[in-house]
Design an enzyme around this catalytic site. Structure first.
Site, PDB file in Angstrom:
ATOM      1  N   ASP A 161       4.241  41.767  19.456  1.00  0.00           N
ATOM      2  CA  ASP A 161       3.217  42.204  20.394  1.00  0.00           C
ATOM      3  C   ASP A 161       3.206  43.695  20.742  1.00  0.00           C
ATOM      4  O   ASP A 161       2.171  44.340  20.669  1.00  0.00           O
ATOM      5  CB  ASP A 161       3.345  41.416  21.706  1.00  0.00           C
ATOM      6  CG  ASP A 161       3.370  39.912  21.475  1.00  0.00           C
ATOM      7  OD1 ASP A 161       3.370  39.492  20.301  1.00  0.00           O
ATOM      8  OD2 ASP A 161       3.398  39.158  22.455  1.00  0.00           O
ATOM      9  N   GLU A 391      15.873  34.640  23.761  1.00  0.00           N
ATOM     10  CA  GLU A 391      14.652  34.945  23.006  1.00  0.00           C
ATOM     11  C   GLU A 391      14.901  36.094  22.019  1.00  0.00           C
ATOM     12  O   GLU A 391      14.492  36.047  20.872  1.00  0.00           O
ATOM     13  CB  GLU A 391      13.535  35.325  23.996  1.00  0.00           C
ATOM     14  CG  GLU A 391      12.180  35.575  23.367  1.00  0.00           C
ATOM     15  CD  GLU A 391      11.094  35.839  24.412  1.00  0.00           C
ATOM     16  OE1 GLU A 391      11.420  35.898  25.618  1.00  0.00           O
ATOM     17  OE2 GLU A 391       9.917  35.984  24.023  1.00  0.00           O
TER      18      GLU A 391
HETATM   19  C1  GLC Z   1       5.675  36.490  22.155  1.00  0.00           C
HETATM   20  C2  GLC Z   1       6.126  36.953  20.770  1.00  0.00           C
HETATM   21  C3  GLC Z   1       5.481  36.088  19.715  1.00  0.00           C
HETATM   22  C4  GLC Z   1       5.810  34.632  19.987  1.00  0.00           C
HETATM   23  C5  GLC Z   1       5.486  34.212  21.429  1.00  0.00           C
HETATM   24  C6  GLC Z   1       6.057  32.849  21.785  1.00  0.00           C
HETATM   25  O1  GLC Z   1       4.306  36.643  22.323  1.00  0.00           O
HETATM   26  O2  GLC Z   1       5.846  38.297  20.560  1.00  0.00           O
HETATM   27  O3  GLC Z   1       5.899  36.467  18.432  1.00  0.00           O
HETATM   28  O4  GLC Z   1       5.152  33.814  19.080  1.00  0.00           O
HETATM   29  O5  GLC Z   1       6.013  35.140  22.331  1.00  0.00           O
HETATM   30  O6  GLC Z   1       7.425  32.789  21.579  1.00  0.00           O
END
Ligand code: GLC
Length: 421
Positions: A161, A391
């Site tokens: 992101d 994460e």
């Molecule tokens: C964030 C990450 C993305 C992922 C999501 C859910 O948006 O950047 O890659 O899929 O979280 O974990």
């Protein structure tokens, strides 16, 4: 308790019946596209039928034009912003209106090749035409001029992101109304580990723009205020093309296999053209203004995942990766350390993500660099042993960051621990 058992327990705890939420907290209360694919690789280690269900549920959300959305809400999502009622997208108004990296074919192939179960093979075979429709959509919608490189129209589509690679393209987007007060993510994770306010405002403004235009595939490419041919997204697509062609050939779809061979040829040649000889790195392009994005982030290393010959052709790329590893305690950082944009705690601007590590482990092995793959494998397992199933992780200290009890970290732990050659 043994770590493998802990990983299995996390995947079970995050199971919402047919799909797995990314984390135990309310940070991401829905099904995310590439999360589900990586999760399926972990589930396949102990429950193949459930692994398959994860992907089948994802494809139940496929749009009639072939797109598989980046989020499926399944009626949930109240603790997430923007949720289904903001997006108002898709036939059932239960999804986002953009996509995410196309890793599904790669995952389906991995399960296809290792399963001994006929029923599982039949279920996998049923997914293959759906995968083909998604790849076909991707080229038609995101590379309408047939350049071989597809573009993303929202940073969220990259899956990375807030990578520094999008900064310039995103700053050209109107911020729109401030949504700081509507954000829910900073209630679950530290604000300094997350994207900033101005970035979030632009993310939402892009969503509203697409919504106002009815998410029309034939329009969005041209009107998108953000449009980038990301080298990482294309490398993942290119790897998936190879795996999809294998699946099509194995299931007797000769025409489909030939169709994908054409996609593969074009994208292979286009990725090769993204090599910057002087800088010794792969760069993507801002396709709105035709400008090369000269920033050394992890997307530029991902051609290793797509092409088994890239390390031999460009030894400098692997040397560069080695130099990154030499500068951190745990690899692989998502951006080149020591650069002004490098932030070891902030999301995709430096931290280590196990899904990326897996793609590099796999790619380096295919490129004949098992030694370096083992280095990254050891770092990945050590991070979890030290800091749990976070994460993402700080590459300088190994500190856990973002949400805890994270599904794809648990899944990648199981998958990486099991893969020794
Ligand atoms: C964030 C990450 C993305 C992922 C999501 C859910 O948006 O950047 O890659 O899929 O979280 O974990």
């Amino acid at each position: 308790m043994e770590l493998k058992q802990q990983a299995i327990d996390i995947l079970r705890a995050n199971d919402r019946g047919g799909y797995t939420v990314p984390t135990v907290t309310g940070l991401y209360p829905a099904q995310w596209n590439w999360d589900s694919c990586f999760v399926a690789l972990g589930l396949a280690q102990f429950d193949e039928p459930r692994a398959l269900t994860e992907i089948e549920t994802l494809f139940e959300g496929q749009w009639p034009d072939g797109m598989v959305p980046h989020i499926l809400f399944h009626g949930d999502g109240s603790s997430y912003f923007p949720n289904a009622s903001v997006w108002q997208a898709g036939p059932a108004r239960q999804s986002s209106g953009i996509t995410q990296p196309l890793v599904a074919a790669t995952v389906v192939r991995q399960i296809f090749e290792r399963t001994a179960d006929r029923v599982i093979r039949m279920r996998l075979t049923a997914l293959v035409p759906k995968l083909l429709a998604w790849h076909g959509w991707c080229y038609a919608a995101r590379d309408p001029h047939g350049t071989g490189l597809v573009s993303i129209i929202h940073p969220w589509e990259s899956g990375m992101d807030n990578s520094p690679l999008w900064d310039d393209a995103l700053s050209a987007v109107e911020p729109g109304p401030s949504v700081a007060h509507l954000r829910k993510d900073t209630g679950f994770a530290a604000a300094e580990h997350r994207p900033t306010g101005p970035q979030y405002d632009r993310y939402i403004n892009l969503v509203l723009r697409f919504r106002d235009n009815g998410y029309r595939t034939d329009l969005l490419y041209d009107i998108a205020p953000f449009r980038v041919a990301d080298i990482g997204f294309n490398a993942i697509l290119q790897r998936a093309n190879q795996d999809l062609r294998f699946l099509l050939a194995s299931t007797g779809d000769v025409t489909g296999a030939a169709e994908v061979a054409t996609m593969e040829e074009r994208t292979g040649a286009a990725i090769a053209r993204c090599w910057h000889e002087e800088h010794g790195f792969f760069y993507g392009v801002d396709t709105r203004i035709g400008k090369i994005i000269r920033k050394p982030g992890i997307p530029g290393v991902l051609p290793l995942f797509a092409d088994a010959g890239v390390a031999a052709r460009h030894p400098g790329l692997v040397k560069r990766l080695e130099s990154w590893l030499a500068r951190v305690a745990y690899g692989v950082p998502s951006f080149e350390p020591d650069r002004p944009d490098f932030e070891p705690q902030r999301y995709w601007r430096g931290p280590v993500w196990l899904i990326v590590n897996w793609m590099l482990i796999d790619g380096l092995r295919r490129n004949g660099r098992a030694d370096l793959a083992d280095h990254i494998r050891r770092d990945s397992l050590a991070l979890v042993e030290r800091a749990g199933f976070a994460e993402y992780f700080n590459p300088l200290t190994g500190e856990p960051l973002g949400g805890p009890g994270f599904s794809w970290t648990a899944a990648m732990y199981l998958h990486i621990a099991a893969s020794t050659e």
